[in-house]
Design a protein around this motif. Structure first.
Motif, PDB file in Angstrom:
ATOM      1  N   SER A 170      32.516  47.139  41.154  1.00 49.96           N
ATOM      2  CA  SER A 170      32.314  45.662  41.213  1.00 49.96           C
ATOM      3  C   SER A 170      31.045  45.363  41.227  1.00 49.96           C
ATOM      4  O   SER A 170      30.754  44.316  40.513  1.00 49.96           O
ATOM      5  CB  SER A 170      33.127  45.137  42.355  1.00 49.96           C
ATOM      6  N   HIS A 189      27.341  33.757  39.029  1.00 54.30           N
ATOM      7  CA  HIS A 189      29.043  34.041  38.721  1.00 54.30           C
ATOM      8  C   HIS A 189      30.014  33.661  39.852  1.00 54.30           C
ATOM      9  O   HIS A 189      29.432  34.336  41.060  1.00 54.30           O
ATOM     10  CB  HIS A 189      29.379  35.546  38.160  1.00 54.30           C
ATOM     11  N   ASN A 197      34.444  37.198  40.655  1.00 53.81           N
ATOM     12  CA  ASN A 197      34.072  38.548  40.475  1.00 53.81           C
ATOM     13  C   ASN A 197      35.642  39.384  40.630  1.00 53.81           C
ATOM     14  O   ASN A 197      36.095  39.380  41.834  1.00 53.81           O
ATOM     15  CB  ASN A 197      33.337  39.314  41.509  1.00 53.81           C
ATOM     16  N   THR A 220      30.312  36.266  30.366  1.00 53.44           N
ATOM     17  CA  THR A 220      31.088  37.187  31.219  1.00 53.44           C
ATOM     18  C   THR A 220      30.553  38.801  31.236  1.00 53.44           C
ATOM     19  O   THR A 220      30.309  39.160  30.317  1.00 53.44           O
ATOM     20  CB  THR A 220      32.582  37.333  30.814  1.00 53.44           C
ATOM     21  N   THR A 231      31.393  42.928  31.906  1.00 54.57           N
ATOM     22  CA  THR A 231      32.490  43.668  32.345  1.00 54.57           C
ATOM     23  C   THR A 231      32.152  45.241  32.420  1.00 54.57           C
ATOM     24  O   THR A 231      31.052  45.773  32.056  1.00 54.57           O
ATOM     25  CB  THR A 231      33.610  43.718  30.981  1.00 54.57           C
ATOM     26  N   VAL A 291      35.337  42.568  36.138  1.00 53.49           N
ATOM     27  CA  VAL A 291      34.868  41.647  35.344  1.00 53.49           C
ATOM     28  C   VAL A 291      34.338  40.353  36.380  1.00 53.49           C
ATOM     29  O   VAL A 291      34.869  40.103  37.539  1.00 53.49           O
ATOM     30  CB  VAL A 291      36.016  40.784  34.727  1.00 53.49           C
ATOM     31  N   SER A 292      33.252  39.852  36.099  1.00 49.10           N
ATOM     32  CA  SER A 292      32.381  38.765  36.671  1.00 49.10           C
ATOM     33  C   SER A 292      32.276  37.548  35.639  1.00 49.10           C
ATOM     34  O   SER A 292      31.726  37.799  34.644  1.00 49.10           O
ATOM     35  CB  SER A 292      31.433  39.056  37.245  1.00 49.10           C
ATOM     36  N   SER A 293      32.391  36.377  36.207  1.00 47.66           N
ATOM     37  CA  SER A 293      32.185  35.374  35.181  1.00 47.66           C
ATOM     38  C   SER A 293      32.011  34.086  36.009  1.00 47.66           C
ATOM     39  O   SER A 293      32.218  33.832  37.170  1.00 47.66           O
ATOM     40  CB  SER A 293      33.409  34.933  34.269  1.00 47.66           C
ATOM     41  N   ARG A 317      36.662  31.244  37.152  1.00 49.42           N
ATOM     42  CA  ARG A 317      37.631  32.261  37.706  1.00 49.42           C
ATOM     43  C   ARG A 317      38.809  32.518  36.389  1.00 49.42           C
ATOM     44  O   ARG A 317      39.351  33.490  36.423  1.00 49.42           O
ATOM     45  CB  ARG A 317      38.553  31.869  38.857  1.00 49.42           C
ATOM     46  N   ALA A 346      37.585  34.975  34.066  1.00 44.54           N
ATOM     47  CA  ALA A 346      37.538  36.366  34.774  1.00 44.54           C
ATOM     48  C   ALA A 346      39.097  36.816  34.542  1.00 44.54           C
ATOM     49  O   ALA A 346      39.143  38.247  34.233  1.00 44.54           O
ATOM     50  CB  ALA A 346      37.209  36.428  36.176  1.00 44.54           C
ATOM     51  N   TYR A 347      39.977  36.074  35.116  1.00 45.69           N
ATOM     52  CA  TYR A 347      41.423  36.565  34.732  1.00 45.69           C
ATOM     53  C   TYR A 347      41.719  36.728  33.264  1.00 45.69           C
ATOM     54  O   TYR A 347      42.301  37.859  32.927  1.00 45.69           O
ATOM     55  CB  TYR A 347      42.153  35.658  35.396  1.00 45.69           C
ATOM     56  N   SER A 385      40.136  40.060  32.265  1.00 49.68           N
ATOM     57  CA  SER A 385      40.443  41.098  32.748  1.00 49.68           C
ATOM     58  C   SER A 385      41.909  41.689  32.189  1.00 49.68           C
ATOM     59  O   SER A 385      42.003  42.954  31.905  1.00 49.68           O
ATOM     60  CB  SER A 385      40.897  41.064  34.368  1.00 49.68           C
TER      61      SER A 385
END
Length: 246
Positions: free
Chosen positions: A110, A118, A121, A167, A169, A189-191, A194, A197-198, A201
């Motif tokens: 992570s 971001h 996460n 984003t 990864t 994944v961070s963006s 949200r 990110a979803y 992922s």
């Protein structure tokens, strides 16, 4: 006559009884389909797994009608179970895409994608189920065409960066034995938002199962099986066709 060495993995290696074989073809520039036909002619008992497989030429999937290049590394990639980014985007302590035979540290993965700008996460962790459809799994065993697997994982990260700009990864996957309850893969994944990110992922795990040459053998109390083509036809080039429309 042309001579070729073909690397074999997972169920293909089991069916043929070796992890590499030498072939001769009358054509100096055979197609991937020609290579597969030569394999079926020599090993008819492996016809099912060969017909379901793709040929990789220098770590890239190619279609059956495409010629293979002289001097290339060839590999037969049976259905899968299901490089490095730019230096300024990659933390120095660990690569973003990695294969390991050790336990995976969720927090460490992570942290690779954390960014002060971001707000989301997200960490996905896949683990070994002990029971599936009433059958007890003793362990899973993972194998990979390692260099190609890392390149395909990097492609997924690059795809995500284009689809969801900004984003980040990271993907870490286990190799070797993985017992019930143990983690086999982590996708972080961070963006800034949200929703991205979803979506990213979900895209990452779907593409991982489609294109990355990692194979899973399920070991039960009464037998074992390489998983891959049981769910139907497999086409790892489907992602590339989808990307062409972006």
């Amino acid at each position: 006559m042309a001579k070729w060495t073909v690397l074999l993995f997972a169920g293909a290696a089991d069916a043929i009884g070796s992890d590499r074989i030498s072939l001769e073809t009358a054509d100096e520039a055979p197609t991937a389909g020609d290579i597969k036909r030569e394999l079926v002619g020599r090993y008819p008992e492996a016809a099912r797994v060969v017909s379901a497989s793709f040929v990789a030429c220098d770590y890239e999937y190619i279609q059956d009608h495409e010629p293979v290049k002289p001097g290339s590394e060839l590999a037969l990639i049976p259905p899968v179970s299901g490089g490095q980014p730019h230096k300024e985007d990659q933390p120095a302590q660990e690569p973003l895409f990695r294969l390991t035979r050790e336990a995976i540290d969720l927090h460490a993965v992570s942290s690779l994608v954390s960014h002060p700008d971001h707000g989301a996460n997200l960490v996905f962790a896949g683990s070994t189920r002990e029971w599936t459809d009433g059958r007890r799994t003793v362990r899973l065993e993972y194998d990979a065409y390692e260099l190609m697997a890392l390149r395909e994982m990097e492609k997924i990260g690059n795809d995500i960066g284009r689809r969801w700009p900004g984003t980040r990864t990271a993907i870490v996957h286990r190799l070797g034995p993985v017992g019930p309850g143990e983690i086999s893969v982590v996708i972080a994944v961070s963006s800034p938002r949200r929703a991205a990110a979803y979506e990213a992922s979900r895209y990452a795990i779907d593409q991982l199962k489609l294109t990355v040459p990692i194979w899973k053998k399920e070991i039960w109390e009464d037998g074992s099986e390489w998983k891959g083509d049981q769910t139907g036809p497999w086409n790892p080039l489907a992602r590339e066709k989808e990307d062409d429309s972006l």
